[in-house]
Design an enzyme around this catalytic site. Sequence first.
Site, PDB file in Angstrom:
ATOM      1  N   TYR A 111       1.876   2.166   4.853  1.00  0.00           N
ATOM      2  CA  TYR A 111       0.987   3.282   4.530  1.00  0.00           C
ATOM      3  C   TYR A 111       1.259   4.451   5.470  1.00  0.00           C
ATOM      4  CZ  TYR A 111      -1.974   0.260   1.649  1.00  0.00           C
ATOM      5  OH  TYR A 111      -2.444  -0.578   0.676  1.00  0.00           O
ATOM      6  N   TYR A 150       3.155  -6.234   1.966  1.00  0.00           N
ATOM      7  CA  TYR A 150       3.104  -6.131   3.430  1.00  0.00           C
ATOM      8  C   TYR A 150       2.346  -7.317   4.015  1.00  0.00           C
ATOM      9  CZ  TYR A 150      -1.482  -3.880   2.526  1.00  0.00           C
ATOM     10  OH  TYR A 150      -2.740  -3.575   2.081  1.00  0.00           O
ATOM     11  N   ARG A 160       0.124  -9.385   1.567  1.00  0.00           N
ATOM     12  CA  ARG A 160      -0.502  -8.738   0.411  1.00  0.00           C
ATOM     13  C   ARG A 160       0.578  -8.458  -0.637  1.00  0.00           C
ATOM     14  NH1 ARG A 160      -4.910  -6.019  -0.060  1.00  0.00           N
ATOM     15  NH2 ARG A 160      -4.673  -7.086  -2.037  1.00  0.00           N
ATOM     16  N   HIS A 163       0.146  -3.636  -4.579  1.00  0.00           N
ATOM     17  CA  HIS A 163      -1.151  -3.311  -5.175  1.00  0.00           C
ATOM     18  C   HIS A 163      -1.434  -1.828  -4.983  1.00  0.00           C
ATOM     19  CE1 HIS A 163      -1.987  -4.136  -0.928  1.00  0.00           C
ATOM     20  NE2 HIS A 163      -2.958  -3.240  -1.035  1.00  0.00           N
ATOM     21  N   HIS A 165      -4.720   0.935  -4.606  1.00  0.00           N
ATOM     22  CA  HIS A 165      -6.163   1.097  -4.371  1.00  0.00           C
ATOM     23  C   HIS A 165      -6.717   2.194  -5.283  1.00  0.00           C
ATOM     24  CE1 HIS A 165      -6.324  -1.297  -0.576  1.00  0.00           C
ATOM     25  NE2 HIS A 165      -5.047  -0.955  -0.526  1.00  0.00           N
TER      26      HIS A 165
END
Length: 240
Positions: A111, A150, A160, A163, A165
Amino acid sequence: MSAPATWKSKYVIEPRDARTQSAGVEPGYAQTEWRWPSQPLQRRPHTLSELTGPQDVLKRLAPVRGDLAGQGAKRAIGQLIHLRTQVVDEDGAPVAGAAVEIWHANAAGKYTHRNDSHDAPLDPNFYGAARMTADADGRIELRTIKPGAYPTGGAERWWRPPHVHFSVWGRVWLSRLVTQMFFPGEPLNDSDGVLNAIRDPQARVRCIARLLPQTEGPENALVYEYRLVVRGSRATPALP
Ligand SMILES: [Fe+2]
């Protein structure tokens, strides 16, 4: 004086089945302890003043970026995808004008945020966040790249899956759904603590996008379709 029957049927929302929602704090994923309320959730019904007062959510949430992938020399690294999302209510009716915020990791699973300590490279051409307004059919389309997986960083060493958000704002500030969208066929979906904190398998399926036929959309992108149901017994589960 009691509210008219038509008013009641429109605004009284049935409670959700807890099995269709996230169990909240997941052992092995420390972040869920910080992010999930430690006290039982309290219902905050919309009052008449909220339903009929100034509804200026969209004025404060100006749309930004419908394209996270970029173009030419500014193109982000990764598999180009289009996310076709429709926001609907419990009857399948479109929620026109909903403000939809979207954010996700880059193709390496990183991120653009100072709190992300994952040892993966940033992409100078990928910012990773967008905000759009649903059209009259409740639809938005985002051009972006597929996010990478990640690690969660916990002692149990699970990752994870890819995906995206989502945060959906309704017409008033109390109307908000925060959730995550997953990709079909990802092996990490089966071991993901966030997705599997939803106990009802059918509710988990509602969090997974559908890959459209490869003849859909532009020639250089895969197209995923995702339906966000903002309330009712088949509502999209809220996820941290
Ligand atoms: Fe994430």
